[in-house]
Write an enzyme that holds these catalytic residues in place. Structure first.
Site, short mmCIF file in Angstrom:
data_model
loop_
_atom_site.label_atom_id
_atom_site.label_comp_id
_atom_site.label_asym_id
_atom_site.label_seq_id
_atom_site.Cartn_x
_atom_site.Cartn_y
_atom_site.Cartn_z
N SER A 77 0.85 -1.19 0.00
CA SER A 77 0.00 0.00 0.00
C SER A 77 0.88 1.23 0.00
CB SER A 77 -0.91 0.02 1.24
OG SER A 77 -1.61 1.25 1.34
N TYR B 292 -1.67 -0.09 10.27
CA TYR B 292 -1.78 -0.55 8.89
C TYR B 292 -0.52 -0.18 8.10
CZ TYR B 292 -3.69 -1.05 4.17
OH TYR B 292 -3.91 -1.42 2.86
#
Length: 285
Positions: free
Chosen positions: A142, A155
């Site tokens: 990501s 995250y």
């Protein structure tokens, strides 16, 4: 670009029940002679997807955080195909919480799915990938692994770890004929990461991409040997800016207007009781 996998594609796709994983399955199914193994928790979704594809497809319904899941996937591949040329590590999720509120427990569960599960599955399948070389692994990270935001540090940490591990694994496995690519999605509208806050406003709607775009990047990394791809490509500029001007990036993300960039996920909604549906994992965004 040189091909990174053997002509006969046998691919495992995790997080395949929706979002990027489903888009990857549909994209790879268009490759001549491709055989796919779909992995996610929701068996009904996997069965329906497999039956809709114009390619041979089977599935393994498994929670990849469980101890025996990697071995189950390996046995399924050995029984059905005997070889493996592409592993797409796409499964993942996010629970938004500031560290003072979520603490180590939130970091632990995020790392367990987004990093530990990818490493454990790769460990189980690596001998088969080596034996089937040329082959490839694509890890779906990501852009959050390069530039983090308040409320999503856990995250970001999991995706940063995945990116660093991918770089090292590439150097270790290239001599064995196993390419390792990394795909870094930004905001992509999926069931797990709906990005409602961004899509609701015209000024931010343009930064949200589609799962099909991520799928094409994964094909570039897996079948054509690309090292790293951002989706959309422009997100790579933000990652570069983080290295060149970290203070500037911190100031920009510290402003109140940047709070809209920390979007709620399906995992957040499920945890607060806003939805009764069990949402399959998805990486990125």
């Amino acid at each position: 670009m040189m091909a990174a996998v053997a002509a006969e594609i046998v691919a495992v796709i995790t997080g395949a029940s929706s979002g990027i994983g489903e888009a990857v399955a549909r994209r790879l199914a268009r490759e001549p002679g491709a055989r796919l193994v779909l992995v996610a928790r929701r068996e009904e979704r996997l069965r329906a997807l497999a039956e809709s594809l114009p390619a041979q497809a089977s599935w393994v319904a498994a929670d990849l955080t469980e101890d025996l899941a990697p071995q189950r996937v390996l046995e399924h591949i050995r029984d059905r195909h005997g070889r493996l040329t592409l592993l797409v590590n796409n499964a993942g999720s996010a629970w938004r919480a500031r560290f003072a509120d979520g603490g180590w427990a939130n970091v632990q569960r995020t790392m367990q799915l987004n990093f530990d599960a990818q490493v454990r599955l790769t460990e189980a399948l690596l001998p088969l990938l080596r034996a089937s070389a040329p082959s490839a692994i694509v890890n779906v990270g990501s852009t959050a692994g390069r530039t983090t935001r308040a409320g999503s540090a856990a995250y970001s940490a999991s995706k940063a770890a995945l990116a660093a591990w991918s770089d090292g694994l590439y150097l270790e496995e290239r001599e064995h004929g196993v390419h390792v690519g990394l795909v870094q999605p930004g905001f992509i509208a999926t069931e797990g990461f709906p990005a409602d806050e961004l899509r609701a406003k015209a000024v931010t709607r343009w930064i949200v991409s589609r799962p099909e775009n991520a799928a094409e990047a994964i094909v570039d990394a897996g079948l054509h040997g690309k090292a790293e791809r951002y989706v959309p490509r422009g997100y790579g500029l933000a990652a570069a800016l983080r290295v060149l001007a970290p203070g500037l990036v911190r100031r920009a993300l510290g402003r109140g207007a940047a709070s809209v960039m920390t979007t709620r996920t399906a995992a957040d909604a499920a945890e607060t009781g806003e939805t009764g549906e069990s949402v399959g994992p998805r990486a990125g965004g």
